[in-house]
Design an enzyme around this catalytic site. Sequence first.
Site, mmCIF file in Angstrom:
data_model
loop_
_atom_site.group_PDB
_atom_site.id
_atom_site.type_symbol
_atom_site.label_atom_id
_atom_site.label_comp_id
_atom_site.label_asym_id
_atom_site.label_seq_id
_atom_site.Cartn_x
_atom_site.Cartn_y
_atom_site.Cartn_z
ATOM 1 N N GLY A 47 19.632 14.343 -41.529
ATOM 2 C CA GLY A 47 18.887 13.596 -40.964
ATOM 3 C C GLY A 47 18.968 12.293 -41.490
ATOM 4 O O GLY A 47 17.805 11.437 -41.360
ATOM 5 N N GLU A 77 15.276 22.085 -45.376
ATOM 6 C CA GLU A 77 13.870 21.787 -45.224
ATOM 7 C C GLU A 77 13.045 23.108 -45.588
ATOM 8 O O GLU A 77 11.844 22.839 -46.064
ATOM 9 C CB GLU A 77 13.512 21.483 -43.587
ATOM 10 C CG GLU A 77 14.091 20.015 -43.720
ATOM 11 C CD GLU A 77 14.869 19.996 -42.057
ATOM 12 O OE1 GLU A 77 14.434 20.506 -41.184
ATOM 13 O OE2 GLU A 77 15.436 18.890 -41.807
ATOM 14 N N GLY A 83 21.560 18.784 -36.111
ATOM 15 C CA GLY A 83 20.150 18.845 -36.016
ATOM 16 C C GLY A 83 19.836 17.820 -34.986
ATOM 17 O O GLY A 83 19.833 17.967 -33.819
ATOM 18 N N GLY A 84 19.567 16.516 -35.449
ATOM 19 C CA GLY A 84 18.984 15.632 -34.729
ATOM 20 C C GLY A 84 19.999 15.425 -33.265
ATOM 21 O O GLY A 84 19.440 15.113 -32.172
ATOM 22 N N ASN A 114 20.200 23.177 -34.151
ATOM 23 C CA ASN A 114 18.913 23.561 -34.891
ATOM 24 C C ASN A 114 18.018 22.370 -34.425
ATOM 25 O O ASN A 114 17.924 21.307 -34.943
ATOM 26 C CB ASN A 114 19.205 23.498 -36.478
ATOM 27 C CG ASN A 114 17.682 23.627 -37.078
ATOM 28 O OD1 ASN A 114 16.909 24.104 -36.682
ATOM 29 N ND2 ASN A 114 17.798 23.171 -38.304
ATOM 30 N N TRP A 115 17.200 22.891 -33.578
ATOM 31 C CA TRP A 115 15.946 22.161 -32.797
ATOM 32 C C TRP A 115 14.891 21.872 -33.789
ATOM 33 O O TRP A 115 14.198 20.996 -33.595
ATOM 34 C CB TRP A 115 15.739 22.664 -31.478
ATOM 35 C CG TRP A 115 16.660 22.636 -30.528
ATOM 36 C CD1 TRP A 115 17.646 22.047 -30.411
ATOM 37 C CD2 TRP A 115 16.555 23.255 -28.999
ATOM 38 N NE1 TRP A 115 18.648 22.034 -29.256
ATOM 39 C CE2 TRP A 115 17.762 22.894 -28.504
ATOM 40 C CE3 TRP A 115 15.542 23.946 -28.582
ATOM 41 C CZ2 TRP A 115 17.868 23.334 -27.022
ATOM 42 C CZ3 TRP A 115 15.897 24.191 -27.075
ATOM 43 C CH2 TRP A 115 17.093 23.979 -26.305
ATOM 44 N N LYS A 116 14.962 22.603 -35.001
ATOM 45 C CA LYS A 116 13.833 22.312 -35.917
ATOM 46 C C LYS A 116 12.379 22.326 -34.965
ATOM 47 O O LYS A 116 12.347 23.166 -34.158
ATOM 48 C CB LYS A 116 13.998 20.976 -36.526
ATOM 49 C CG LYS A 116 15.059 20.976 -37.165
ATOM 50 C CD LYS A 116 15.299 19.643 -37.886
ATOM 51 C CE LYS A 116 16.828 19.315 -38.484
ATOM 52 N NZ LYS A 116 16.924 18.598 -39.737
ATOM 53 N N SER A 127 24.094 15.089 -40.404
ATOM 54 C CA SER A 127 24.466 13.878 -39.646
ATOM 55 C C SER A 127 25.533 13.956 -38.941
ATOM 56 O O SER A 127 26.224 13.099 -38.807
ATOM 57 C CB SER A 127 24.218 12.551 -40.695
ATOM 58 O OG SER A 127 22.989 12.761 -41.072
ATOM 59 N N HIS A 179 17.311 27.168 -44.970
ATOM 60 C CA HIS A 179 17.592 25.893 -44.432
ATOM 61 C C HIS A 179 16.927 24.628 -45.610
ATOM 62 O O HIS A 179 16.025 25.027 -46.285
ATOM 63 C CB HIS A 179 16.996 25.342 -43.176
ATOM 64 C CG HIS A 179 17.346 24.144 -42.617
ATOM 65 N ND1 HIS A 179 16.854 22.953 -42.950
ATOM 66 C CD2 HIS A 179 18.443 23.697 -41.673
ATOM 67 C CE1 HIS A 179 17.161 22.057 -42.417
ATOM 68 N NE2 HIS A 179 18.441 22.412 -41.658
ATOM 69 N N GLU A 219 25.249 22.363 -46.154
ATOM 70 C CA GLU A 219 24.623 21.115 -45.791
ATOM 71 C C GLU A 219 24.144 20.443 -46.884
ATOM 72 O O GLU A 219 22.970 20.769 -47.262
ATOM 73 C CB GLU A 219 23.335 21.772 -45.024
ATOM 74 C CG GLU A 219 23.784 22.353 -43.765
ATOM 75 C CD GLU A 219 22.521 22.330 -42.413
ATOM 76 O OE1 GLU A 219 22.950 21.996 -41.481
ATOM 77 O OE2 GLU A 219 21.267 22.489 -42.747
HETATM 78 C C1 PEP Z 1 20.122 20.343 -39.657
HETATM 79 O O1 PEP Z 1 18.896 20.530 -39.408
HETATM 80 O O2 PEP Z 1 20.687 21.490 -40.138
HETATM 81 C C2 PEP Z 1 20.923 19.114 -39.712
HETATM 82 C C3 PEP Z 1 22.004 19.194 -40.012
HETATM 83 O O3 PEP Z 1 20.118 18.138 -39.363
HETATM 84 P P1 PEP Z 1 20.902 16.563 -38.759
HETATM 85 O O4 PEP Z 1 22.117 17.042 -38.138
HETATM 86 O O5 PEP Z 1 19.823 15.762 -38.155
HETATM 87 O O6 PEP Z 1 21.541 16.157 -40.050
#
Ligand code: PEP
Length: 249
Positions: free
Chosen positions: A174, A98, A234-235, A9-11, A213, A96, A168
């Site tokens: 994050g 966010e 994500g990150g 997930n590049w957000k 994470s 999600h 999640e």
């Molecule tokens: C996400 O955006 O779904 C996520 C899990 O982010 P991160 O891996 O950065 O925690």
Amino acid sequence: MNRPVLAANWKMNNGPTTAREFMQSFLDQYPRQNDRTILIFPPALSFSVVAAAIGERRDILLGVQDVHWEDQGAFTGQLSVPMARDAGARVVLVGHSERRHVFGETDDDVALKCAAVERGGLTPLLCVGERLDERDAGNASGVVVSQLRAGLSRMTQLATREVMVAYEPVWAIGTGRNATPEDASAMHSVIRNELASLCGDRARVTPILYGGSVNSGNARSLLGAPEVDGLLVGGASLDPGSWLAIVRG
Ligand code: PEP
């Protein structure tokens, strides 16, 4: 375990130029693998660049990060399911954390979106997860089950249509603090049991991904945990090197 799904997930990262460079580097080093599915959720403006880079590769699927529940109309800034399908998306990220906690999306919005995705013939990847105060209050499972039930409540073909779920926990997204494989496993079992009551046998083959994470150091142990069918990243999916390490592992 089901065939693992590794989702990026590049957000709001990787515009078209960076996305093109990323894909060039990633695809050069990642030959087709039939034993796992890669899923990428680029931002909408980079979608066509990523789709062109993937070309005919069937081991890599594309998704969009959000949709509106209407098919078209006066909804400035929104994307619809038919548009996403036309562009080549196969999966839609719905609910999600966010979207829920930054943009105020409600359970009913999530349900409307899942129903629109089903109607449009795409697969929803429904995200559920508790906040830290909810976990500390001993209510993590209650929150997750309630989000799951609400999110799927308007879908009409649950017994036959593909759905994916991502667990999640909000406190892990994050933050650098991932759930332990044991905690992830325990919640995935709760989710699978609930899915069984909602969609019968299909629950056994429903991919349940863990997200929060994930990085190249913890991916293997999380993916090896019972009931964990994949990872939503994500990150660590923004750097071709760490993403490669995760999907290869
Ligand atoms: C996400 O955006 O779904 C996520 C899990 O982010 P991160 O891996 O950065 O925690």
